[in-house]
Design a protein around this motif. Structure first.
Motif, PDB file in Angstrom:
ATOM      1  N   LEU A  11       0.861  -1.363   0.060  1.00 47.16           N
ATOM      2  CA  LEU A  11      -0.043  -0.096  -0.047  1.00 47.16           C
ATOM      3  C   LEU A  11       0.851   1.153   0.046  1.00 47.16           C
ATOM      4  O   LEU A  11       0.704   2.213  -0.661  1.00 47.16           O
ATOM      5  N   VAL A  12       1.908   1.278   0.776  1.00 44.85           N
ATOM      6  CA  VAL A  12       2.675   2.519   0.968  1.00 44.85           C
ATOM      7  C   VAL A  12       3.449   2.445  -0.239  1.00 44.85           C
ATOM      8  O   VAL A  12       3.691   3.727  -0.849  1.00 44.85           O
ATOM      9  N   GLY A  13       3.986   1.240  -1.050  1.00 47.38           N
ATOM     10  CA  GLY A  13       4.594   1.546  -2.378  1.00 47.38           C
ATOM     11  C   GLY A  13       3.726   2.178  -3.375  1.00 47.38           C
ATOM     12  O   GLY A  13       4.271   2.867  -4.248  1.00 47.38           O
ATOM     13  N   SER A  14       2.411   1.665  -3.399  1.00 49.27           N
ATOM     14  CA  SER A  14       1.470   2.183  -4.344  1.00 49.27           C
ATOM     15  C   SER A  14       1.278   3.606  -4.381  1.00 49.27           C
ATOM     16  O   SER A  14       1.343   4.271  -5.310  1.00 49.27           O
ATOM     17  N   GLU A  15       1.100   4.093  -3.170  1.00 49.41           N
ATOM     18  CA  GLU A  15       0.730   5.571  -2.760  1.00 49.41           C
ATOM     19  C   GLU A  15       2.060   6.171  -3.187  1.00 49.41           C
ATOM     20  O   GLU A  15       1.908   7.349  -4.014  1.00 49.41           O
ATOM     21  N   MET A  16       3.262   5.981  -3.048  1.00 48.97           N
ATOM     22  CA  MET A  16       4.554   6.701  -3.381  1.00 48.97           C
ATOM     23  C   MET A  16       4.670   6.600  -4.761  1.00 48.97           C
ATOM     24  O   MET A  16       5.097   7.598  -5.512  1.00 48.97           O
ATOM     25  N   CYS A  17       4.428   5.449  -5.548  1.00 49.16           N
ATOM     26  CA  CYS A  17       4.849   5.392  -6.980  1.00 49.16           C
ATOM     27  C   CYS A  17       3.620   6.312  -7.541  1.00 49.16           C
ATOM     28  O   CYS A  17       4.097   6.649  -8.635  1.00 49.16           O
ATOM     29  N   ILE A  18       2.428   6.357  -7.172  1.00 45.44           N
ATOM     30  CA  ILE A  18       1.353   7.156  -7.795  1.00 45.44           C
ATOM     31  C   ILE A  18       1.921   8.614  -7.864  1.00 45.44           C
ATOM     32  O   ILE A  18       1.691   9.237  -8.675  1.00 45.44           O
ATOM     33  N   ARG A  19       2.226   9.074  -6.755  1.00 43.02           N
ATOM     34  CA  ARG A  19       2.660  10.336  -6.298  1.00 43.02           C
ATOM     35  C   ARG A  19       3.973  10.635  -6.926  1.00 43.02           C
ATOM     36  O   ARG A  19       4.213  11.870  -7.894  1.00 43.02           O
ATOM     37  N   ASP A  20       4.865   9.779  -7.145  1.00 41.28           N
ATOM     38  CA  ASP A  20       6.338  10.167  -7.575  1.00 41.28           C
ATOM     39  C   ASP A  20       6.488   9.790  -9.235  1.00 41.28           C
ATOM     40  O   ASP A  20       7.175  10.349  -9.875  1.00 41.28           O
ATOM     41  N   ARG A  21       5.423   9.084  -9.562  1.00 45.15           N
ATOM     42  CA  ARG A  21       5.413   8.871 -10.980  1.00 45.15           C
ATOM     43  C   ARG A  21       5.068  10.120 -12.041  1.00 45.15           C
ATOM     44  O   ARG A  21       5.480  10.016 -12.982  1.00 45.15           O
ATOM     45  N   TYR A 193      20.298   5.882 -16.599  1.00 45.88           N
ATOM     46  CA  TYR A 193      20.063   6.818 -17.819  1.00 45.88           C
ATOM     47  C   TYR A 193      18.693   7.594 -17.774  1.00 45.88           C
ATOM     48  O   TYR A 193      18.431   8.846 -17.938  1.00 45.88           O
ATOM     49  N   MET A 194      17.661   6.735 -17.050  1.00 45.69           N
ATOM     50  CA  MET A 194      16.504   7.310 -17.037  1.00 45.69           C
ATOM     51  C   MET A 194      16.355   8.426 -15.974  1.00 45.69           C
ATOM     52  O   MET A 194      15.740   9.281 -15.793  1.00 45.69           O
ATOM     53  N   LEU A 195      17.098   7.791 -14.666  1.00 48.00           N
ATOM     54  CA  LEU A 195      17.487   9.082 -13.610  1.00 48.00           C
ATOM     55  C   LEU A 195      18.064  10.209 -14.186  1.00 48.00           C
ATOM     56  O   LEU A 195      17.663  11.180 -13.575  1.00 48.00           O
ATOM     57  N   LEU A 237      13.066  11.503  -4.330  1.00 49.51           N
ATOM     58  CA  LEU A 237      11.863  11.445  -4.687  1.00 49.51           C
ATOM     59  C   LEU A 237      11.207  10.511  -5.794  1.00 49.51           C
ATOM     60  O   LEU A 237      10.151   9.967  -5.610  1.00 49.51           O
ATOM     61  N   THR A 238      12.095  10.446  -6.725  1.00 46.75           N
ATOM     62  CA  THR A 238      11.822   9.691  -7.951  1.00 46.75           C
ATOM     63  C   THR A 238      12.324   8.213  -7.831  1.00 46.75           C
ATOM     64  O   THR A 238      12.007   7.456  -8.932  1.00 46.75           O
ATOM     65  N   SER A 239      13.047   7.920  -7.015  1.00 41.36           N
ATOM     66  CA  SER A 239      13.647   6.779  -7.039  1.00 41.36           C
ATOM     67  C   SER A 239      12.795   5.398  -6.839  1.00 41.36           C
ATOM     68  O   SER A 239      12.949   4.466  -7.859  1.00 41.36           O
ATOM     69  N   LEU A 240      11.919   5.370  -6.104  1.00 41.57           N
ATOM     70  CA  LEU A 240      10.988   4.337  -5.975  1.00 41.57           C
ATOM     71  C   LEU A 240      10.137   4.265  -6.999  1.00 41.57           C
ATOM     72  O   LEU A 240       9.815   3.254  -7.566  1.00 41.57           O
ATOM     73  N   ALA A 241       9.697   5.425  -7.722  1.00 46.58           N
ATOM     74  CA  ALA A 241       8.602   5.208  -8.942  1.00 46.58           C
ATOM     75  C   ALA A 241       9.855   4.710 -10.106  1.00 46.58           C
ATOM     76  O   ALA A 241       9.262   4.031 -11.024  1.00 46.58           O
ATOM     77  N   LEU A 242      10.976   5.055 -10.159  1.00 46.00           N
ATOM     78  CA  LEU A 242      11.822   4.632 -11.131  1.00 46.00           C
ATOM     79  C   LEU A 242      12.283   3.039 -11.055  1.00 46.00           C
ATOM     80  O   LEU A 242      12.004   2.330 -12.072  1.00 46.00           O
ATOM     81  N   VAL A 243      12.086   2.677  -9.763  1.00 51.04           N
ATOM     82  CA  VAL A 243      12.294   1.089  -9.536  1.00 51.04           C
ATOM     83  C   VAL A 243      11.180   0.412 -10.197  1.00 51.04           C
ATOM     84  O   VAL A 243      11.282  -0.534 -10.839  1.00 51.04           O
ATOM     85  N   GLN A 244      10.045   1.113  -9.742  1.00 49.08           N
ATOM     86  CA  GLN A 244       8.913   0.468 -10.122  1.00 49.08           C
ATOM     87  C   GLN A 244       8.595   0.273 -11.746  1.00 49.08           C
ATOM     88  O   GLN A 244       8.386  -0.799 -12.452  1.00 49.08           O
TER      89      GLN A 244
END
Length: 309
Positions: A11-21, A193-195, A237-244
């Motif tokens: 749940l935490v991962g989904s919330e952070m991915c949506i926000r940071d994505r 490279y995406m980072l 901020l974008t690291s978790l969304a980038l991993v996903q």
């Protein structure tokens, strides 16, 4: 069955991915086009050798620009001291001023290379061209992977139906063909490279849309502390969304990793959540195409009239 800890992590991962994505899609899309094109443009508009008369004229013009900016800076300080300008108007004026200072500094650096170093470092210019061509290849492969593999996966579908997994199949083949961790190194290359595209996109967006964001350039030996901290915060901020994003983009290669279970199954299959990931990926490609067209038309940032600042 999952434990409470695993469910909370999902749940935490989904919330952070949506926000940071959102930041990943916006800045990453801009950077996919801007990062290689800027390197190529650095070669195209590299400093050329100047005569003493040309150098003197260019130096005089820059002196006038610097004097104008000094007066504008004093006016901004006076307005801040007297509290004549606040809110959005004050931020817009300051960002315009910082925008022009950055462009003046870049023009002075190129002028110094053209005069003192006799048209600058020739070898470095060709290195930038090579890096730009290599970055163009990486951006093209990323775009093909998103269009052919990520986007065709219909939101909410239980079974993905990609057209063709360009990079995933290559990584799997390379991993089976050799015992060396070459595929892992290439996976890391595309992720980093995406980072870098995210950082470049943020800077490019701030340079062009200075009304909303300010610029935070990173220079070797000349990076301000606030710019350094801002870019570090953007990476975090974008690291978790980038991993996903990388996990889902190369799902065939990373399907047995723990991140694939967390981001590819538990998070993305949550009710209504899968639609966000789909449209974010489509938005990234659309932003990259728009940025590419814009940079082909206007390859360099324009200088804003200081009187309007």
């Amino acid at each position: 069955q999952k434990t409470a800890y695993e469910i909370c992590a999902c749940l935490v991962g989904s919330e952070m991915c949506i926000r940071d994505r959102f930041f990943l899609a916006c800045f990453g899309g801009i950077g996919l086009a801007a990062l290689p094109l800027d390197l190529i443009n650095e070669f195209r508009f590299r400093p050329t050798r100047l005569t003493l008369e040309e150098y003197a004229r260019a130096k005089l013009q820059m002196g006038k620009r610097a004097t104008t900016l000094i007066e504008a800076g004093k006016q901004i300080q006076e307005n801040q001291r007297m509290r004549k300008s606040r809110g959005t108007a004050a931020r817009k004026t300051f960002n315009r001023f910082k925008h022009n200072v950055y462009l003046l500094d870049e023009d002075w650096r190129k002028l110094s290379d053209a005069h003192k170093n006799r048209a600058g470092r020739v070898l470095w210019s060709y290195v930038q061209l090579a890096l730009g061509c290599f970055g163009s290849l990486l951006s093209l492969l990323w775009s093909l992977q998103i269009v052919l593999f990520v986007l065709p996966r219909t939101p909410g579908a239980n079974v993905p139906t990609p057209v063709f997994d360009v990079l995933g199949d290559f990584f799997v083949w390379l991993d089976r063909a050799t015992a060396l961790p070459i595929a892992t190194a290439l996976y890391a290359l595309f992720a980093f490279y995406m980072l870098a595209c995210v950082m470049k996109g943020n800077f490019k967006f701030g340079l062009r849309v200075f009304i909303i964001f300010t610029i935070h350039p990173m220079r070797l030996g000349g990076t301000m502390l606030n710019s350094f901290l801002f870019n570090v915060g953007l990476i975090l901020l974008t690291s978790l969304a980038l991993v996903q994003f990388c996990t889902n983009a190369f799902l065939q290669y990373a399907q047995f990793a723990a991140a694939a279970e967390l981001f590819g199954i538990a998070v993305q299959k949550l009710r209504y959540i899968e639609y966000f990931f789909y449209f974010y990926s489509a938005g990234m490609v659309a932003i990259a195409v728009i940025t590419l067209l814009w940079l082909l038309i206007c390859p360099t940032a324009r200088r804003i009239d200081t009187d309007d600042a």
